[in-house]
Design a protein around this motif. Structure first.
Motif, PDB file in Angstrom:
ATOM      1  N   LYS A  93      -2.626  -2.937  -6.149  1.00  0.00           N
ATOM      2  CA  LYS A  93      -1.990  -3.793  -5.148  1.00  0.00           C
ATOM      3  C   LYS A  93      -1.795  -5.209  -5.695  1.00  0.00           C
ATOM      4  CE  LYS A  93      -2.468  -5.627  -0.455  1.00  0.00           C
ATOM      5  NZ  LYS A  93      -3.314  -5.651   0.779  1.00  0.00           N
ATOM      6  N   HIS A  96       0.680  -4.851  -9.049  1.00  0.00           N
ATOM      7  CA  HIS A  96       1.980  -4.177  -8.957  1.00  0.00           C
ATOM      8  C   HIS A  96       2.537  -4.125  -7.534  1.00  0.00           C
ATOM      9  CE1 HIS A  96       1.127  -3.191 -13.060  1.00  0.00           C
ATOM     10  NE2 HIS A  96       0.045  -2.526 -12.716  1.00  0.00           N
ATOM     11  N   GLN A  97       1.842  -4.770  -6.597  1.00  0.00           N
ATOM     12  CA  GLN A  97       2.294  -4.864  -5.215  1.00  0.00           C
ATOM     13  C   GLN A  97       2.601  -3.481  -4.630  1.00  0.00           C
ATOM     14  OE1 GLN A  97       3.852  -7.141  -7.732  1.00  0.00           O
ATOM     15  NE2 GLN A  97       1.846  -8.022  -7.261  1.00  0.00           N
ATOM     16  N   TRP A  98       1.764  -2.547  -4.977  1.00  0.00           N
ATOM     17  CA  TRP A  98       1.906  -1.169  -4.504  1.00  0.00           C
ATOM     18  C   TRP A  98       0.658  -0.821  -3.694  1.00  0.00           C
ATOM     19  CZ3 TRP A  98       2.232   3.718  -8.161  1.00  0.00           C
ATOM     20  CH2 TRP A  98       2.598   4.832  -7.402  1.00  0.00           C
ATOM     21  N   GLU A  99       0.835  -0.575  -2.423  1.00  0.00           N
ATOM     22  CA  GLU A  99      -0.289  -0.259  -1.542  1.00  0.00           C
ATOM     23  C   GLU A  99      -0.529   1.241  -1.549  1.00  0.00           C
ATOM     24  OE1 GLU A  99      -1.065  -2.218   1.991  1.00  0.00           O
ATOM     25  OE2 GLU A  99       0.115  -4.006   1.555  1.00  0.00           O
ATOM     26  N   LEU A 100      -1.627   1.620  -2.187  1.00  0.00           N
ATOM     27  CA  LEU A 100      -1.963   3.031  -2.314  1.00  0.00           C
ATOM     28  C   LEU A 100      -2.869   3.478  -1.178  1.00  0.00           C
ATOM     29  CD1 LEU A 100      -2.830   3.149  -6.138  1.00  0.00           C
ATOM     30  CD2 LEU A 100      -0.614   3.516  -5.050  1.00  0.00           C
ATOM     31  N   LYS A 196      14.414  -2.229 -11.914  1.00  0.00           N
ATOM     32  CA  LYS A 196      14.405  -1.514 -10.638  1.00  0.00           C
ATOM     33  C   LYS A 196      15.692  -0.725 -10.449  1.00  0.00           C
ATOM     34  CE  LYS A 196      13.754  -2.186  -5.661  1.00  0.00           C
ATOM     35  NZ  LYS A 196      13.482  -3.174  -4.580  1.00  0.00           N
ATOM     36  N   ILE A 230       7.390  -2.208 -13.101  1.00  0.00           N
ATOM     37  CA  ILE A 230       7.727  -1.694 -11.776  1.00  0.00           C
ATOM     38  C   ILE A 230       7.326  -0.228 -11.705  1.00  0.00           C
ATOM     39  CG2 ILE A 230       9.577  -1.267 -10.109  1.00  0.00           C
ATOM     40  CD1 ILE A 230      11.163  -3.517 -11.442  1.00  0.00           C
ATOM     41  N   THR A 234       7.724   3.190  -6.473  1.00  0.00           N
ATOM     42  CA  THR A 234       7.934   2.110  -5.508  1.00  0.00           C
ATOM     43  C   THR A 234       9.400   1.742  -5.322  1.00  0.00           C
ATOM     44  OG1 THR A 234       7.755   0.324  -7.160  1.00  0.00           O
ATOM     45  CG2 THR A 234       5.708   1.122  -6.149  1.00  0.00           C
ATOM     46  N   ASP A 237      12.583   5.639  -1.509  1.00  0.00           N
ATOM     47  CA  ASP A 237      11.948   6.775  -0.839  1.00  0.00           C
ATOM     48  C   ASP A 237      12.059   8.036  -1.691  1.00  0.00           C
ATOM     49  OD1 ASP A 237      11.349   5.121   1.276  1.00  0.00           O
ATOM     50  OD2 ASP A 237      13.023   5.800   2.522  1.00  0.00           O
ATOM     51  N   ARG A 240       9.470   7.906  -4.428  1.00  0.00           N
ATOM     52  CA  ARG A 240       8.119   8.116  -3.895  1.00  0.00           C
ATOM     53  C   ARG A 240       7.854   9.587  -3.584  1.00  0.00           C
ATOM     54  NH1 ARG A 240       8.606   5.337   0.354  1.00  0.00           N
ATOM     55  NH2 ARG A 240       8.942   7.107   1.769  1.00  0.00           N
ATOM     56  N   THR A 245       2.674   9.965 -10.601  1.00  0.00           N
ATOM     57  CA  THR A 245       2.438   8.819 -11.483  1.00  0.00           C
ATOM     58  C   THR A 245       1.077   8.949 -12.131  1.00  0.00           C
ATOM     59  OG1 THR A 245       3.813   7.363 -10.118  1.00  0.00           O
ATOM     60  CG2 THR A 245       2.216   6.310 -11.591  1.00  0.00           C
TER      61      THR A 245
END
Length: 407
Positions: A93, A96-100, A196, A230, A234, A237, A240, A245
């Motif tokens: 988080k 990489h600003q990814w909420e797992l 991205k 990145i 993320t 959709d 994801r 990963t």
């Protein structure tokens, strides 16, 4: 440029100093980098700048955590520490600003092994796997070793030396037997942090063509020179819901010998099938030391990581300046992530055999040759620059002397 980087962690009670100029004698440790020289290159007098681990000492906050556990001299069955998944979730988080979510995560026994597991769970012999050459060679070897056909979608090399994905070619080579696309993100050997927009376009293609994406992100925490990693899952959709990963702290914190990889799968159907299979075969159980090393790395390692990457950046600048001044026929591609430098040696006008002779028998260096990475790697060499500045200078001096003697 040639600065000695010694930083201190104020939050760490030991206030340890990080000296990346320190030369570590690895003799007797059984390390692959040195012990494989004789069987692989048939000589052991080579400076090893090949396999992707670092010559830097593993940070003491990891070593001390392992020592503490060793003080309790009973190494029986253990449970997964609760702190393990919390440390991973917080790290991803923050970086990489990814909420797992906790249920998305599971230990795997190595990333290459993970690729093999996915191939066996989601494909059958004769199915096809797409890779983008030049790329990390197990992407080819692992599917082939499991009786799957490898389909090549070569990257397009630009005038500036970097690469783009060739979506026109991807459309041509993909057929209804293609089941999996293996993505190298960041890319190895070219060190590219994919944009991205590129990842979104790839996600759209793979979703529409029913290609499950394996995103190898082992170098994700080593973006340099202001670049940003990145995570594939993320970008949309479709990404994801159609991806697996793989990540690990092992490259970043120089603990490759402690297998501590993990998978991230947001899609519940993919997750149920894959995690159910590896659980049934007890492949999701880490050794006793892997969680300890991971927790230490992801809770105490940020300052060390920053210091290490600063030293890596200076080493890359050193290679660039040295080649420009002394070996202008060799053009290093500046990586956007990792400690691997892709050397364009094509201006030497040597065939593969002579290029290997130059590096091995004349310069006495052990690097990974470009052809092992597949189509597009011809005339390149991959150099691991995660070593002390003095060793790096010695290697380049030997290379310069060998190149000059070609004349």
């Amino acid at each position: 440029m040639d600065r000695n980087i010694k930083n201190t962690i104020s939050k760490d009670e030991s206030r340890e100093s990080y000296d990346f100029d320190k030369i570590i004698d690895r003799a007797g440790s059984g390390d692959l980098k040195h012990e494989a020289l004789l069987p692989r290159w048939r000589r052991n007098d080579l400076l090893p700048l090949w396999v992707a681990d670092m010559d830097f000492e593993t940070p003491m906050f990891i070593t001390n955590a392992l020592k503490k556990r060793l003080e309790h001299s009973l190494f029986g069955y253990t449970i997964e520490p609760k702190e393990l998944w919390k440390s991973i979730i917080n790290w991803v988080k923050e970086h990489h600003q990814w909420e797992l979510r906790r249920e998305w995560l599971k230990f795997i026994p190595g990333i290459v092994k993970g690729i093999g597991l996915v191939i066996n769970v989601f494909t059958k012999p004769g199915d096809k796997v797409i890779i983008q050459t030049p790329v990390y060679h197990p992407f080819r070897l692992t599917p082939e070793g499991n009786d799957r056909e490898v389909v090549f979608n070569p990257l397009k090399r630009r005038d500036d030396g970097y690469y783009d994905m060739d979506f026109d070619n991807l459309e041509k080579v993909c057929d209804d037997k293609c089941r999996i696309f293996i993505l190298c993100n960041p890319h190895n050997p070219a060190g590219i942090c994919w944009s991205k927009e590129t990842l979104q376009k790839l996600a759209d293609f793979c979703y529409e063509h029913h290609l499950l994406v394996i995103s190898d992100e082992i170098h994700c925490d080593m973006a340099i020179f202001g670049h940003k990693h990145i995570p594939f899952a993320t970008v949309s959709d479709k990404a994801r819901e159609n991806s697996i990963t793989f990540q690990a702290p092992t490259k970043t914190f120089n603990i490759a010998g402690i297998i501590s990889s993990y998978a991230i799968i947001p899609n519940s159907d993919i997750r149920k099938k894959f995690y159910g299979w590896i659980k049934a075969n007890e492949l999701d159980e880490a050794n006793i030391f892997a969680p300890i090393a991971t927790i230490a790395a992801f809770t105490k390692g940020e300052e060390w990581r920053k210091s290490m990457l600063a030293y890596i950046e200076d080493n890359i600048r050193f290679v660039e300046d040295y080649c420009k001044e002394n070996i202008p026929q060799i053009h290093p591609l500046r990586p956007q992530a990792s400690f691997l430098v892709w050397l364009n040696c094509r201006e030497l006008n040597l065939d593969h055999k002579d290029l290997l002779d130059l590096f091995i028998d004349k310069a006495h260096l052990a690097l990974n040759d470009g052809e092992m990475f597949g189509q597009g790697g011809e005339g390149f060499m991959r150099m691991n620059i995660a070593t002390s500045r003095s060793v790096l200078k010695q290697a380049l001096d030997q290379l310069a002397s060998a190149v000059n003697n070609l004349k």
